[in-house]
Design an enzyme around this catalytic site. Structure first.
Site, PDB file in Angstrom:
ATOM      1  N   CYS A 211     -11.574  98.048  -3.433  1.00 25.56           N
ATOM      2  CA  CYS A 211     -10.402  98.875  -3.740  1.00 25.56           C
ATOM      3  C   CYS A 211     -10.897 100.319  -3.700  1.00 25.56           C
ATOM      4  O   CYS A 211     -12.015 100.569  -3.200  1.00 25.56           O
ATOM      5  CB  CYS A 211      -9.761  98.487  -5.066  1.00 25.56           C
ATOM      6  SG  CYS A 211     -10.739  98.766  -6.545  1.00 25.56           S
ATOM      7  N   GLY A 212     -10.119 101.253  -4.202  1.00 25.50           N
ATOM      8  CA  GLY A 212     -10.552 102.650  -4.112  1.00 25.50           C
ATOM      9  C   GLY A 212     -11.860 102.882  -4.842  1.00 25.50           C
ATOM     10  O   GLY A 212     -12.812 103.447  -4.303  1.00 25.50           O
TER      11      GLY A 212
ATOM     12  N   HIS B 151     -30.627  88.195 -10.949  1.00 24.40           N
ATOM     13  CA  HIS B 151     -30.470  87.942 -12.390  1.00 24.40           C
ATOM     14  C   HIS B 151     -29.141  87.280 -12.752  1.00 24.40           C
ATOM     15  O   HIS B 151     -29.082  86.523 -13.708  1.00 24.40           O
ATOM     16  CB  HIS B 151     -30.572  89.255 -13.179  1.00 24.40           C
ATOM     17  CG  HIS B 151     -31.948  89.828 -13.214  1.00 24.40           C
ATOM     18  ND1 HIS B 151     -32.390  90.668 -14.218  1.00 24.40           N
ATOM     19  CD2 HIS B 151     -32.997  89.682 -12.370  1.00 24.40           C
ATOM     20  CE1 HIS B 151     -33.652  91.012 -13.995  1.00 24.40           C
ATOM     21  NE2 HIS B 151     -34.036  90.444 -12.857  1.00 24.40           N
TER      22      HIS B 151
ATOM     23  N   ARG C  47     -35.212  81.806 -16.580  1.00 23.47           N
ATOM     24  CA  ARG C  47     -34.537  82.247 -17.801  1.00 23.47           C
ATOM     25  C   ARG C  47     -33.130  82.767 -17.553  1.00 23.47           C
ATOM     26  O   ARG C  47     -32.278  82.783 -18.445  1.00 23.47           O
ATOM     27  CB  ARG C  47     -35.351  83.341 -18.499  1.00 23.47           C
ATOM     28  CG  ARG C  47     -35.412  84.661 -17.751  1.00 23.47           C
ATOM     29  CD  ARG C  47     -36.363  85.644 -18.402  1.00 23.47           C
ATOM     30  NE  ARG C  47     -36.289  86.977 -17.824  1.00 23.47           N
ATOM     31  CZ  ARG C  47     -36.855  87.337 -16.663  1.00 23.47           C
ATOM     32  NH1 ARG C  47     -37.531  86.446 -15.950  1.00 23.47           N
ATOM     33  NH2 ARG C  47     -36.755  88.575 -16.215  1.00 23.47           N
TER      34      ARG C  47
ATOM     35  N   GLY D 280     -10.985  98.171 -10.282  1.00 24.40           N
ATOM     36  CA  GLY D 280      -9.825  97.316 -10.530  1.00 24.40           C
ATOM     37  C   GLY D 280      -9.981  95.950  -9.882  1.00 24.40           C
ATOM     38  O   GLY D 280      -9.693  94.916 -10.497  1.00 24.40           O
TER      39      GLY D 280
ATOM     40  N   HIS E 158      -4.802  98.552  -0.610  1.00 26.69           N
ATOM     41  CA  HIS E 158      -4.525  99.514   0.466  1.00 26.69           C
ATOM     42  C   HIS E 158      -5.571 100.625   0.573  1.00 26.69           C
ATOM     43  O   HIS E 158      -5.762 101.194   1.635  1.00 26.69           O
ATOM     44  CB  HIS E 158      -3.154 100.159   0.214  1.00 26.69           C
ATOM     45  CG  HIS E 158      -3.055 100.806  -1.131  1.00 26.69           C
ATOM     46  ND1 HIS E 158      -2.868 100.063  -2.285  1.00 26.69           N
ATOM     47  CD2 HIS E 158      -3.178 102.102  -1.527  1.00 26.69           C
ATOM     48  CE1 HIS E 158      -2.856 100.880  -3.324  1.00 26.69           C
ATOM     49  NE2 HIS E 158      -3.050 102.125  -2.895  1.00 26.69           N
TER      50      HIS E 158
ATOM     51  N   GLY F 130     -13.474 100.254  -6.618  1.00 24.15           N
ATOM     52  CA  GLY F 130     -14.187  98.981  -6.803  1.00 24.15           C
ATOM     53  C   GLY F 130     -13.982  98.417  -8.198  1.00 24.15           C
ATOM     54  O   GLY F 130     -14.310  97.258  -8.459  1.00 24.15           O
TER      55      GLY F 130
HETATM   56  C1  RB5 Z   1      -5.270 102.740  -5.886  1.00 24.18           C
HETATM   57  O1  RB5 Z   1      -4.788 104.044  -5.868  1.00 24.18           O
HETATM   58  C2  RB5 Z   1      -6.472 102.640  -6.817  1.00 24.18           C
HETATM   59  O2  RB5 Z   1      -6.066 102.789  -8.144  1.00 24.18           O
HETATM   60  C3  RB5 Z   1      -7.196 101.335  -6.624  1.00 24.18           C
HETATM   61  O3  RB5 Z   1      -7.600 101.226  -5.312  1.00 24.18           O
HETATM   62  C4  RB5 Z   1      -8.454 101.148  -7.443  1.00 24.18           C
HETATM   63  O4  RB5 Z   1      -9.312 102.235  -7.341  1.00 24.18           O
HETATM   64  C5  RB5 Z   1      -8.242 100.693  -8.826  1.00 24.18           C
HETATM   65  O5  RB5 Z   1      -9.171 100.380  -9.582  1.00 24.18           O
END
Ligand code: RB5
Length: 154
Positions: free
Chosen positions: A65-66, A98, A132, A70, A9, A68
């Site tokens: 994600c917020g 690479h 390599r 997670g 989201h 990147g």
């Molecule tokens: C959501 O609030 C946030 O935790 C998610 O988007 C992300 O940043 C997680 O790594």
């Protein structure tokens, strides 16, 4: 190119902008969601994106994600996928040259649309250097342990 894109989201809006732009450029884009700003769990979308890359339905992936972080962690749980979390084009270039990255992750709370487009352009336009680097990339697909047999720490 067949490109799959997915986000939680926190990155729905940036994902939508990128997906539209990529389609305008003539790419075939599979938008795996999420499609609203309602809270979801990034692993659900990361795993979905990784599966599409692993089975060959898409050639390249973009996860958002917020931060990147997670989404990249969840995507990289799949050994068929090499996802690089990037915030600027040099990392995107090196990830291709690479590491033969077939996916990048972007943080919508870290970068804007212009930087995101610059990263994606470099990611799509840069070839793997081979040589390599091939041996090292092959090792990423075959870790020297069986993840199913690892005992949890007490
Ligand atoms: C959501 O609030 C946030 O935790 C998610 O988007 C992300 O940043 C997680 O790594």
């Amino acid at each position: 190119m067949r490109i799959a894109i997915a986000s939680d989201h926190a990155a729905t809006d940036l994902k939508a902008e990128l997906a539209e732009w990529l389609m305008e450029l003539g790419h075939e884009v599979a938008d795996l969601g999420t499609h609203s700003n309602d809270s979801v769990d990034y692993p659900d979308y990361g795993y979905k994106l990784a599966a599409i890359l692993a089975d060959g339905t898409a050639e390249r992936g973009i996860g958002l994600c917020g931060s990147g972080l997670g989404i990249s962690m969840s995507i990289n749980r799949n050994p068929a996928v090499r996802c690089a979390m990037v915030s600027e084009p040099l990392s995107a270039k090196l990830a291709r040259e690479h590491n033969d990255a077939n996916c990048i992750a972007l943080g919508a709370r870290l970068i804007g649309i212009d930087m995101a487009k610059a990263c994606v352009t470099t990611f799509l336009d840069t070839e793997f250097a081979g040589g390599r680097h091939q041996r090292r990339v092959d090792k990423l697909s075959n870790p020297p342990f069986d993840t199913d047999t690892i005992e949890p720490l007490q």
